[in-house]
Design a protein around this motif. Structure first.
Motif, PDB file in Angstrom:
ATOM      1  N   THR A 102       0.026   4.139  -7.154  1.00 15.95           N
ATOM      2  CA  THR A 102      -1.360   4.538  -6.931  1.00 15.95           C
ATOM      3  C   THR A 102      -1.571   4.653  -5.428  1.00 15.95           C
ATOM      4  OG1 THR A 102      -2.114   3.364  -8.910  1.00 15.95           O
ATOM      5  CG2 THR A 102      -3.789   3.966  -7.284  1.00 15.95           C
ATOM      6  N   GLN A 127       0.834  -1.190   0.000  1.00 12.50           N
ATOM      7  CA  GLN A 127       0.000   0.000   0.000  1.00 12.50           C
ATOM      8  C   GLN A 127       0.883   1.261   0.000  1.00 12.50           C
ATOM      9  OE1 GLN A 127      -3.626  -0.229   2.550  1.00 12.50           O
ATOM     10  NE2 GLN A 127      -2.725  -2.139   3.286  1.00 12.50           N
ATOM     11  N   ILE A 142      -5.982   8.774  -6.312  1.00 14.63           N
ATOM     12  CA  ILE A 142      -6.142   7.765  -5.276  1.00 14.63           C
ATOM     13  C   ILE A 142      -6.797   6.494  -5.802  1.00 14.63           C
ATOM     14  CG2 ILE A 142      -8.410   8.556  -4.468  1.00 14.63           C
ATOM     15  CD1 ILE A 142      -7.333   8.140  -1.572  1.00 14.63           C
ATOM     16  N   ALA A 143      -6.464   5.384  -5.186  1.00  5.73           N
ATOM     17  CA  ALA A 143      -7.031   4.096  -5.581  1.00  5.73           C
ATOM     18  C   ALA A 143      -8.499   4.005  -5.171  1.00  5.73           C
ATOM     19  CB  ALA A 143      -6.253   2.959  -4.910  1.00  5.73           C
ATOM     20  N   THR A 165      -2.988   4.551  -1.908  1.00  5.72           N
ATOM     21  CA  THR A 165      -4.157   3.970  -1.238  1.00  5.72           C
ATOM     22  C   THR A 165      -4.600   4.833  -0.065  1.00  5.72           C
ATOM     23  OG1 THR A 165      -2.618   2.635   0.082  1.00  5.72           O
ATOM     24  CG2 THR A 165      -3.596   1.590  -1.874  1.00  5.72           C
ATOM     25  N   HIS A 166      -3.668   5.649   0.435  1.00  3.22           N
ATOM     26  CA  HIS A 166      -3.931   6.551   1.550  1.00  3.22           C
ATOM     27  C   HIS A 166      -3.327   7.910   1.222  1.00  3.22           C
ATOM     28  CE1 HIS A 166      -3.909   2.465   3.216  1.00  3.22           C
ATOM     29  NE2 HIS A 166      -4.731   2.908   4.159  1.00  3.22           N
ATOM     30  N   ARG A 225     -11.672   2.883  -3.283  1.00  6.51           N
ATOM     31  CA  ARG A 225     -11.818   2.557  -1.864  1.00  6.51           C
ATOM     32  C   ARG A 225     -10.624   3.022  -1.031  1.00  6.51           C
ATOM     33  NH1 ARG A 225     -16.363   0.289  -0.683  1.00  6.51           N
ATOM     34  NH2 ARG A 225     -17.550  -0.780  -2.325  1.00  6.51           N
ATOM     35  N   GLY A 226      -9.981   4.074  -1.508  1.00  6.12           N
ATOM     36  CA  GLY A 226      -8.866   4.643  -0.773  1.00  6.12           C
ATOM     37  C   GLY A 226      -9.309   5.475   0.416  1.00  6.12           C
TER      38      GLY A 226
END
Length: 331
Positions: free
Chosen positions: A211, A146, A232-233, A213-214, A235-236
């Motif tokens: 990418t 991540q 952002i990814a 994630t947070h 469901r980030g």
């Protein structure tokens, strides 16, 4: 006792030496002789916008000092203990000779740091810790595969957030910084990648093949919001600490993004049932500093606190060019 306060909201010049009563000490309070403080953006915001109510307002949140009195119900500290903490926005501040604070938001000062240096850590450490483990709901040792993007990585929060993410999780950390000195600083803090937030963030992140994630948005969230949504990814997780005038979250729906506000004063302001976790995490920070796992984020020692030195520190904070943290010694 002596303190630095203001009677009219406005510029840094409103800060003056004042005499105020010693604070009352409640059952769970400790009275601390303040030996070090730091200046945070919240000090500048309050001084410029919030009028005092019935007398001079004393600002200051971060502090390190020595316990001189304890309340009847205090269990964790005794007179003579060295402590550090980030205070409570609903109470008088730490720019004073003595300060009363609830023991449940206090940690033991790192022994390897002097008082001023230690005062540079609490507010930013709590903020960063709560972003990682409360807002993002990460757990220690996890985060493999991540990516965390820290927007505004060279400030006080960013400096410790990068370190905590690299030390306690397996996240890959990308930080934004726009000047050579701030870029070098975030690398020193442990960032895996550095990009310039004054440029095209989307293109720079794409060029890295990352990418996020947070995303920890620590400054200019409204300016970077479209790029955050694009980068952002799905469901980030997004966490922010600044105060955008307007934030349209509708574009976050297609990616089912989670948006979190981080405000480290929430636990003390509302007396939450888990308020003592701030004491626990400060003790973890203290132990990590003494073990050499975390490094100080202080870059500026502004001298001994006085009206003149505190005004100068506020002006430096307003300039937006402070790297890490700036601190002052107590009276």
């Amino acid at each position: 006792m002596k303190a630095i306060g203001y009677t009219t909201a406005g510029a840094a010049a409103e800060l003056n030496l004042v005499k105020v009563e010693l604070p009352d000490v409640g059952p769970r309070d400790i009275l601390v002789e303040v030996k070090g403080v730091s200046v945070n953006p919240v000090d500048v915001k309050l001084r410029g916008a919030v009028q005092p109510n019935g007398g001079p307002r004393v600002l200051g949140f971060d502090a390190a000092g020595v316990v001189t009195q304890i309340g009847d119900a205090v269990a964790g500290y005794k007179i003579g203990d060295e402590v550090f903490y980030a205070g409570d926005v609903t109470r008088a501040g730490t720019n004073a000779q003595f300060h009363a604070v609830d023991e449940r938001i206090v940690g033991r000062k790192p022994q390897s740091l002097d008082f001023a240096e230690a005062a540079g850590l609490p507010l930013t450490s709590i903020t960063a810790w709560e972003m990682l483990f409360d807002a993002f709901r990460l757990t220690e040792g996890n985060g493999e595969g991540q990516n965390l993007l820290v927007i505004g990585g060279a400030g006080g929060v960013g400096s410790i957030l990068i370190q905590l993410a690299k030390t306690l999780t397996k996240l890959t950390v990308t930080a934004t910084a726009s000047r050579p000195e701030t870029q070098n600083w975030v690398r020193k803090m442990g960032a895996d990648h550095v990009v310039d937030h004054r440029g095209d963030l989307v293109a720079q992140i794409a060029a890295l093949g990352i990418t996020p994630t947070h995303v920890a948005s620590l400054t200019a969230t409204d300016q970077h919001w479209p790029a955050i949504i694009e980068m952002i990814a799905p469901r980030g997780q997004i966490a922010l600490i600044d105060d955008p005038e307007v934030l349209d979250i509708k574009p976050a729906k297609p990616k089912a993004l989670s948006i979190h506000w981080e405000f480290m004063f929430t636990r003390s302001m509302f007396g939450t049932k888990d308020i003592e976790v701030q004491s626990d995490l400060l003790n973890r920070i203290s132990a990590m500093v003494d073990a050499g796992t975390l490094q100080s984020t202080v870059t500026e020692h502004a001298g001994q606190i006085s009206a003149e030195t505190l005004r100068a520190a506020h002006i430096r904070q307003e300039s937006g060019s402070v790297i890490g943290k700036q601190v002052l010694e107590g009276f």
